[in-house]
Motif scaffolding. Structure first.
Motif, PDB file in Angstrom:
ATOM      1  N   ALA A   1      58.779  60.649  -3.966  1.00  0.00           N
ATOM      2  CA  ALA A   1      57.801  61.104  -2.971  1.00  0.00           C
ATOM      3  C   ALA A   1      57.109  59.905  -2.352  1.00  0.00           C
ATOM      4  O   ALA A   1      56.733  58.970  -3.056  1.00  0.00           O
ATOM      5  CB  ALA A   1      56.771  62.015  -3.632  1.00  0.00           C
ATOM      6  N   GLY A   2      56.941  59.946  -1.049  1.00  0.00           N
ATOM      7  CA  GLY A   2      56.228  58.864  -0.375  1.00  0.00           C
ATOM      8  C   GLY A   2      56.913  57.536  -0.602  1.00  0.00           C
ATOM      9  O   GLY A   2      58.139  57.432  -0.526  1.00  0.00           O
TER      10      GLY A   2
ATOM     11  N   GLU B   1      51.456  64.880  -0.870  1.00  0.00           N
ATOM     12  CA  GLU B   1      50.632  64.801   0.332  1.00  0.00           C
ATOM     13  C   GLU B   1      51.244  65.600   1.475  1.00  0.00           C
ATOM     14  O   GLU B   1      52.449  65.811   1.521  1.00  0.00           O
ATOM     15  CB  GLU B   1      50.491  63.335   0.754  1.00  0.00           C
TER      16      GLU B   1
ATOM     17  N   GLN C   1      54.666  64.806   3.546  1.00  0.00           N
ATOM     18  CA  GLN C   1      55.478  63.913   2.722  1.00  0.00           C
ATOM     19  C   GLN C   1      56.922  64.430   2.655  1.00  0.00           C
ATOM     20  O   GLN C   1      57.151  65.642   2.625  1.00  0.00           O
ATOM     21  CB  GLN C   1      54.892  63.869   1.301  1.00  0.00           C
TER      22      GLN C   1
ATOM     23  N   TRP D   1      61.113  55.403   2.603  1.00  0.00           N
ATOM     24  CA  TRP D   1      61.380  56.830   2.508  1.00  0.00           C
ATOM     25  C   TRP D   1      62.807  57.013   2.001  1.00  0.00           C
ATOM     26  O   TRP D   1      63.547  56.040   1.851  1.00  0.00           O
ATOM     27  CB  TRP D   1      61.189  57.526   3.863  1.00  0.00           C
TER      28      TRP D   1
END
Lengths: 390, 390
Positions: free
Chosen positions: B221-222, B238, B241, B361
């Motif tokens: 994630a992120g 988030e 995301q 990413w």
């Protein structure tokens, strides 16, 4: 994301390792144990299923050498900078004709270690015979020295910050046993109980999330209670079964263990009698632990109680516990047994583990403790008797 | 408890291993990999954190040599009898002055292997440099031969019974992704999502319980999505995301992997564009897999699609999958990449794993598949596109 501790804490650890390296006359050290890498730098990734090592030098920050796709994890979880990140190419992974340790050796050569004494971890998971052999034959110009457990011994005495993380792990473990108590019953499948155990342990407690404990949940029910490390099944618990659960909590990769014994319905008197002896022995162990006594002294306190009850236990009754990845949360240093003369010091953390694996049944009681100035702080907290589930 | 398969299935496997031993002119074989021990005999315990091996002979049932407190697990999980259970004493565990492999070597000596050719696994977890060295120096009268992955290659083509177990594991994995889909949202902590994932995976599906997959749940994630094997945190997801989840299911220790990418809120167009290219590549891979084509042919099909989109992926796109303990569910045999010329055959099971770890990413799509008579059976089942979580 950020490292689990302040930079000063990692500097303290690096100083300890370098001091120990100097005592062993080592110019460099190659670490293969992911728990040691994590403790030394914060490095945290499920990357240890492919070859990776960390190189410790006296005049350079620790250097991570691993697989390309895992290099990003160094930046996410440590204070190390680019000069410490030395990945090898993806096309070297799991091939018969080449080995990543050859590329790692070529990279280490850049640090001019020819003729120098370089230690390596010889008896650790994830640093195989072939990995060591390929690394050593690639770097045949250095003098290789077995330095197994050098870092492990540096981990033995925790900082106050580490003890606080261990305390959180122990709180998670205590809560996990409480969740087990609420869900265990005849007719419930073992796997469904473990599902609740893993859920509770991973969610954590009081806002602190949980990691996967390095030891998987152990369910000793019925005939499986005669052995120490069986895997859970999808068989339901039975009426009148005695069930020992060795469970844990983990936070920031620090582990706490907590074992308890549950009696579903009514159990044989021998279960309660043996449990009484074991918990009395446990009390005696906890009264004995303090700075200055040896691991052997602690074992003697246990053995005295056992002798009075005419019971025999051949295995050690505890070990150092802390940072760990699967499959073990033990630190592979101190063992609580008769012939271990290690002297206890403040801020050692121990898993006092009393398992009695009898003929077709078994019981377990354990606590995770920290040695204090004058005695012991029991970090885990759960009723210390056979838990009757009616 | 009983072994996971009928005796005839284990006999089939033992025959395969003995045939391969004969081809390599081996009189005996020492196995260190717990996945190989499990596949060969059913042996199943969390005992591999201390030294243990299995000895394979042409004229004797496989022999387990391990720690005393784990001997009971042999009787619980295999068809082996007492003559195959050779434990070493508890007081040898984790000491500096002695090593359990010396006792194991002395026990193996009873099988009269002097002057014989004995293979060993050189590059496996849990069979360390020192363990191999101590075993070989104890048994210096035999001719040691590197026989790494001999058993792994025997595991490559599954029996129909194994494919059915893989199917259950894949159903568990598919359900786990569904549970993840139901719980992932901005504000949910990563650890709470993983708690639900582990709960669902362990409870299993349709009455079949789950084991702990050998690869831990991976949450990308992120910023962590730029690396392949980060550990989950207790940070909340988030808004907006992109989250890749590499998850799995396990049943009777057989593993199935299944990765998907979730977009919370709205995501950048590059996520969808890259996902389109990857899923098109995945379709092309699945259309290519059938008996007779090579691993390299499969990779070529993928590369053609990638080239058309101007994308680059350096790592392999899949591997054999099956029995596994932490930390890896890969079988360490076939890899789907350009230079692997292994020819696919019916009942190979593969984890086709397409991860794109970009700059800050990443996305992932994977499937666990079985090669059939004429093509491929995709065992995992989950929508094959970016999952929008609004």
């Amino acid at each position: 994301m950020k490292p689990a501790f302040d930079l000063s804490e990692y500097q303290r650890r690096l100083d300890l390792v370098r001091k120990s390296m100097s005592e062993q006359d080592l110019d460099a050290l190659v670490i293969g144990d992911p728990a040691n890498m994590n403790w030394l730098t914060g490095f945290d990734a499920w990357s240890f299923y492919v070859p990776q090592v960390m190189l410790v030098l006296h005049d350079h920050a620790p250097v991570w050498l691993g697989r390309q796709m895992d290099a990003g994890a160094v930046y996410l979880t440590t204070y190390l900078s680019e000069e410490s990140v030395r990945p090898y190419s993806e096309d070297l992974v799991q091939r018969d004709d080449v080995h990543p340790m050859e590329a790692i050796g070529d990279e280490i050569r850049k640090f001019d270690l020819s003729g120098k004494r370089v230690g390596f971890e010889s008896d650790t998971y994830f640093f195989s015979f072939k990995a060591v052999e390929r690394l050593q034959s690639t770097l045949s110009e250095v003098h290789w020295q077995d330095a197994d457990r050098l870092v492990n011994w540096c981990r033995l005495i925790k900082s106050d910050a580490e003890v606080e993380v261990m305390r959180v792990a122990a709180q998670i473990a205590s809560n996990v046993q409480q969740v087990a108590r609420e869900h265990i019953a005849p007719g419930v499948r073992q796997c469904d109980l473990v599902a609740k155990i893993l859920e509770a342990g991973t969610s954590g407690i009081n806002g602190s999330g949980g990691d996967l404990p390095a030891l998987c949940p152990l369910v000793m029910a019925g005939e499986a209670a005669a052995t120490a490390h069986p895997m859970w099944t999808d068989i339901p618990f039975e009426k009148n079964q005695t069930v020992a659960l060795e469970l844990g909590g983990a936070h920031k990769r620090y582990n706490a263990g907590l074992a308890r014994t549950f009696q579903l319905g009514s159990g044989p008197q021998k279960v309660y009698d043996t449990a009484n002896a074991v918990t009395e022995g446990l009390e005696s162990v906890l009264e004995t632990i303090r700075p200055g006594v040896t691991a052997g002294d602690v074992h003697t306190a246990w053995q005295k109680v056992l002798n009075r009850y005419g019971l025999v236990k051949e295995s050690r009754i505890g070990y150092g516990i802390g940072v760990g990845y699967s499959p073990d949360w033990g630190e592979h240093t101190i063992s609580l047994r008769a012939n271990d003369l290690t002297v206890l010091e403040k801020n050692m953390t121990l898993h006092v583990m009393l398992g009695m694996w009898m003929d077709g049944w078994g019981i377990e009681f354990s606590e995770t403790v920290a040695v204090t100035d004058s005695g012991v702080d029991c970090l885990t907290d759960f009723p210390r008797s056979v838990i009757d589930v009616l």
